[in-house]
Structures are given as structure tokens and as C-alpha cells.
Design a protein around this motif. Structure first.
Motif, short mmCIF file in Angstrom:
data_model
loop_
_atom_site.label_atom_id
_atom_site.label_comp_id
_atom_site.label_asym_id
_atom_site.label_seq_id
_atom_site.Cartn_x
_atom_site.Cartn_y
_atom_site.Cartn_z
N PRO A 179 -37.50 46.28 26.01
CA PRO A 179 -37.85 47.72 25.75
C PRO A 179 -37.19 48.84 26.50
N GLY A 180 -36.26 48.49 27.40
CA GLY A 180 -35.75 49.63 28.15
C GLY A 180 -36.60 50.43 28.86
N LEU A 181 -36.39 51.43 29.09
CA LEU A 181 -37.07 52.70 30.10
C LEU A 181 -38.44 52.77 29.35
N ALA A 182 -38.58 52.64 28.09
CA ALA A 182 -39.81 53.04 27.44
C ALA A 182 -41.11 52.29 28.11
N ILE A 183 -40.91 51.05 28.66
CA ILE A 183 -41.86 50.16 28.97
C ILE A 183 -42.58 50.68 30.29
N HIS A 184 -41.66 51.75 31.07
CA HIS A 184 -42.31 52.23 32.38
C HIS A 184 -42.56 53.55 32.05
N GLN A 185 -42.18 54.46 31.00
CA GLN A 185 -42.59 55.61 30.56
C GLN A 185 -43.82 55.74 29.84
N ARG A 186 -44.00 54.70 29.09
CA ARG A 186 -45.27 54.57 28.30
C ARG A 186 -45.68 53.09 28.36
N PRO A 187 -46.44 52.64 29.39
CA PRO A 187 -46.92 51.45 29.78
C PRO A 187 -47.69 50.61 28.51
N GLU A 188 -48.35 51.80 27.78
CA GLU A 188 -49.16 51.15 26.61
C GLU A 188 -48.33 50.55 25.59
N LEU A 189 -47.10 50.70 25.60
CA LEU A 189 -46.25 49.94 24.71
C LEU A 189 -46.32 48.31 24.72
N VAL A 190 -46.57 47.96 25.94
CA VAL A 190 -46.89 46.49 25.90
C VAL A 190 -47.97 45.88 25.04
N ASP A 191 -48.80 46.82 24.61
CA ASP A 191 -49.58 46.13 23.41
C ASP A 191 -48.74 46.07 22.03
N THR A 192 -47.89 46.97 21.76
CA THR A 192 -47.17 47.02 20.54
C THR A 192 -46.24 45.71 20.70
N LEU A 193 -45.56 45.26 21.97
CA LEU A 193 -44.80 44.33 22.26
C LEU A 193 -45.49 42.98 21.77
N GLU A 194 -46.54 42.92 22.46
CA GLU A 194 -47.39 41.65 22.33
C GLU A 194 -47.54 41.33 20.89
N ARG A 195 -48.01 42.37 20.13
CA ARG A 195 -48.35 42.10 18.71
C ARG A 195 -46.97 41.76 18.10
N TYR A 196 -46.01 42.22 18.46
CA TYR A 196 -44.75 41.95 17.70
C TYR A 196 -44.02 40.45 18.23
N VAL A 197 -44.08 40.30 19.13
CA VAL A 197 -43.52 38.82 19.56
C VAL A 197 -44.68 37.92 18.98
N LYS A 198 -45.81 38.02 19.09
CA LYS A 198 -46.96 36.94 18.39
C LYS A 198 -46.62 36.90 17.26
N ASP A 199 -46.48 37.97 16.41
CA ASP A 199 -46.24 38.00 14.82
C ASP A 199 -44.99 37.43 14.65
N ILE A 200 -43.79 37.59 15.25
CA ILE A 200 -42.64 36.76 14.82
C ILE A 200 -42.72 35.46 15.40
N LEU A 201 -43.25 35.04 16.38
CA LEU A 201 -43.19 33.55 16.87
C LEU A 201 -44.28 33.01 15.80
N THR A 202 -45.19 33.56 15.39
CA THR A 202 -46.31 32.90 14.45
C THR A 202 -45.73 32.71 12.96
N SER A 203 -44.88 33.80 12.55
CA SER A 203 -44.40 33.66 11.35
C SER A 203 -43.48 32.60 11.36
N PHE A 204 -42.63 32.50 12.27
CA PHE A 204 -41.41 31.31 12.14
C PHE A 204 -41.76 30.04 13.31
N SER A 205 -42.90 29.92 13.47
CA SER A 205 -43.26 28.88 14.67
C SER A 205 -43.00 27.47 14.23
N ASP A 206 -42.72 27.08 13.11
CA ASP A 206 -42.53 25.77 12.61
C ASP A 206 -41.23 25.74 11.67
N ASP A 207 -40.29 26.79 11.89
CA ASP A 207 -39.12 26.92 11.11
C ASP A 207 -37.91 26.14 11.74
#
Length: 351
Positions: free
Chosen positions: A151-179
Motif C-alpha cells: 500500500p505504499g505511504l498510505a498505510i502510514h498516513q491512514r492506518p485505518e487502511l489496514v481494515d480494507t487491506l484485510e478484507r481485500y486479502v481475505k476476499d481474494i484468498l477465499t475466492s481462489f483458495s482451491d484454484d
């Protein structure tokens, strides 16, 4: 005592355990068994030549299936069977369903070319800021002049971005977990690069925790790239199911890294190598990796908007042809930079 009922319960429990693989770091035995079931892994870090960065590759307006199909055909033609491909959270934020559909489309194209994919989530390299929408044009002769961090500098400027990143990673991993088309998840490219240092450690720890929570069928890894970043490298070593690493050095130095990593007792995949002017080439590194049974993924397939035929520290602002290409194998029309190199690659892949 109802032995029949007890037997049924045992059978159900066994079946459940088969369907729910053990969470956490893979054992060395599981990792090595997984690797033994694969053909020798060989391929490139891939982005279509028409994209300057991950956003231009994945955004709906510039998702270029014709170029992806054509260029993966070049890879198939020289016997490559794996591509390492970078994702980015911004296209998911804009349109998560559309982004996942484009990932699926890419995987369909790659699969038709008998190519598996190693996806990368986060990245600490190059531009620290980014935005959705049209991306700027390449700067002539400048290596990766438009590549962006995530996420670059955004993670330090907007720490709340981590919640979005968590949803993103989990969504992609879950969607393709058995691919079956996905070889491995590379959770974080070169954490600590671009001066981030240990500031990247908390996100590295989190993305592995998110991955373990989803528990996909594919292994998790993050490539070791700078031994001086001890805290980051130690975490990567001890939390990766399969050890991935980067090395752009000549054979003698590359061999030393191999010997060091062998002590971990896990499969090795080199996910970045091949910088011609640094004496890391197909003729001297790819045979070494095959002999050592190490996956061989070089940087760059087709020269294009990323400008990676130019060296990191040797810009050519006039945009002329470099005397020696730094990365990349093909020109956009499919002709090789070097016919001799392609012969070497084909000889090693058996194509």
C-alpha cells in the motif's frame, strides 16, 4: 454399546479432517511433498507490454486480454510453465466483483497456455503513491518509471487502511483458495524496500496471519531479498511454507545464497533473477537453478511500458535502445532479444 454408531462418528470425523487441512505453517514434509509433485517451475515475472504498472494491468478500462493471450503464448512457446503476477488492492476497492472476474479471466488464459500463476499481494518497490484511473505515460528510458507500491505511504498516513487491506486479502484468498491454476501466494514483495525498513514488519506479520486464517490449499510465502533486513528476513524464513527469494548476482554469489537457504529444509523458488549487465543471465543462472531443482522465475517477459529493458541505475532519457537489455526476453512482436538465449531456455525446458 452401539458400535455401529461409534464407527459412523469416527468415519465422519475422519472425513471432516480430510476436508479441513491443518492450519498454520506447513510442515517441511508437506512442503517438500507438494514440491515433488510439480514439474520443474520455470517462468517470468509477467505484466503485459501494454501496461505500465499493476493498476493498468487490472483496471477494467485497460485490462488487455488480447495482449495477455499473445504474450503468454510466447512464454508457452519456449517451455515456460509459471508466471509471477502482481495484484493491487485499488482495483478491488473500485469494483471487487469485477476485479475477481478479471483475475479469473487471466487465469483462464494462462491455463490455456499450460501456465500456472504465482500471485503477489503487497509490494514496497518504486512509486509510493498511486491513484485509480488512467496512469501516466512512461518516462523515456527510465526503468519501471510508473510501477507503484501497495500500500505504499498510505498505510502510514491512514492506518485505518489496514481494515480494507484485510478484507481485500481475505476476499481474494477465499475466492481462489482451491484454484488449481494458482501455484502459490506471494504475500509481500520485497518488504522494507524504498526505505521502509522495519516499518513494513507489522503489515508483513498481518498478511501472513490473514493468510493462515483463510488457510488456502496453496502455500504461502514472501521472498527473501535483502539479508541486511534481519528482522524481516527472519520472519520470512520462519513463516513461509515454501522459501522464495530474489538474486540478481553472478553464479558464485547465487550459489552461496542457495547453500544458505538449503539449511531451512524447504523447497526453494527463485522468484526474481536475470539482469544481464550484473552477470545474472539465462546461460549461467538458469542451468544452476535446474541442477539444484530450484524454481526459476526471471524478471520480465516482453519489453514494454515498464521499461525494464533499461537498467535500474543506467537511465537513457532519450529512450534509445540500450546496448544490452537489462531484463525481458521478447519484443512486443514476439521476436527474441537474443536467439541464443531462447535456444538456451528451450534446451533447459525441453521445448
Amino acid at each position: 454399546m452401539n458400535y455401529r454408531f461409534i464407527a459412523l462418528c469416527v468415519a465422519v470425523l475422519v472425513q471432516m479432517s480430510c476436508k479441513q487441512p491443518e492450519k498454520g505453517l506447513w510442515s517441511k514434509e508437506r512442503a517438500n511433498t507438494w514440491y515433488a509433485g510439480k514439474d520443474w517451475i520455470r517462468g517470468s515475472d509477467f505484466i503485459p507490454s501494454t501496461a505500465i504498472n499493476q493498476l493498468e494491468m487490472w483496471q477494467a478500462a485497460t485490462f488487455d486480454t488480447a495482449t495477455i493471450n499473445r504474450e503468454l503464448g510466447y512464454a508457452e512457446g519456449i517451455g515456460m510453465n509459471t508466471m509471477r503476477v502482481y495484484l493491487h488492492h485499488v482495483p478491488w476497492v473500485v469494483d471487487s466483483a469485477g476485479f475477481k472476474q478479471r483475475i479469473n479471466t487471466y487465469l483462464d488464459i494462462a491455463d490455456r497456455h499450460h501456465i500456472s500463476t504465482l500471485f503477489v499481494f503487497f509490494d514496497d518497490c518504486w512509486d509510493s503513491t498511486y491513484q485509480a484511473g488512467p496512469q501516466r505515460a512512461p518516462r523515456p528510458g527510465i526503468h519501471n518509471s510508473g510501477w507503484v507500491q501497495d500500500p505504499g505511504l498510505a498505510i502510514h498516513q491512514r492506518p485505518e487502511l489496514v481494515d480494507t487491506l484485510e478484507r481485500y486479502v481475505k476476499d481474494i484468498l477465499t475466492s481462489f483458495s482451491d484454484d488449481k491454476r494458482i501455484l502459490l501466494w506471494d504475500l509481500y514483495n520485497e518488504p522494507g524496500n524504498s526505505g521502509h525498513g522495519n516499518r513494513s514488519l507489522p503489515l508483513l506479520e498481518k498478511v501472513f496471519a490473514w493468510g493462515r486464517e483463510v488457510n488456502p490449499s496453496q502455500p504461502l510465502s514472501a521472498g527473501i531479498w535483502d539479508w541486511k533486513l534481519k528482522d524481516l528476513s527472519n520472519f520470512q524464513e520462519t513463516h513461509s511454507d515454501v522459501i522464495t527469494y530474489h538474486n540478481y548476482s553472478p553464479p558464485e554469489e547465487h550459489q552461496r545464497d542457495i547453500d544458505t537457504l538449503r539449511r531451512l529444509g524447504r523447497p526453494l523458488i527463485c522468484t526474481e533473477y536475470m539482469a544481464r549487465t550484473r552477470s545474472s543471465r539465462f546461460d549461467n543462472i538458469m542451468p544452476l537453478l535446474k541442477k539444484e531443482n530450484i524454481g526459476a522465475i526471471n524478471w520480465g517477459l516482453v519489453a514494454g511500458k515498464t521499461n525494464t529493458k533499461y537498467a535500474w541505475s543506467t537511465p537513457m532519457p532519450d529512450g534509445g535502445e540500450p546496448p544490452t537489455w537489462f531484463h525481458d526476453i521478447f519484443r512486443p512482436d514476439g521476436t527474441p532479444y537474443s536467439e541464443e538465449e531462447v535456444k538456451v531456455i528451450r534446451g533447459l525446458t525441453g521445448k
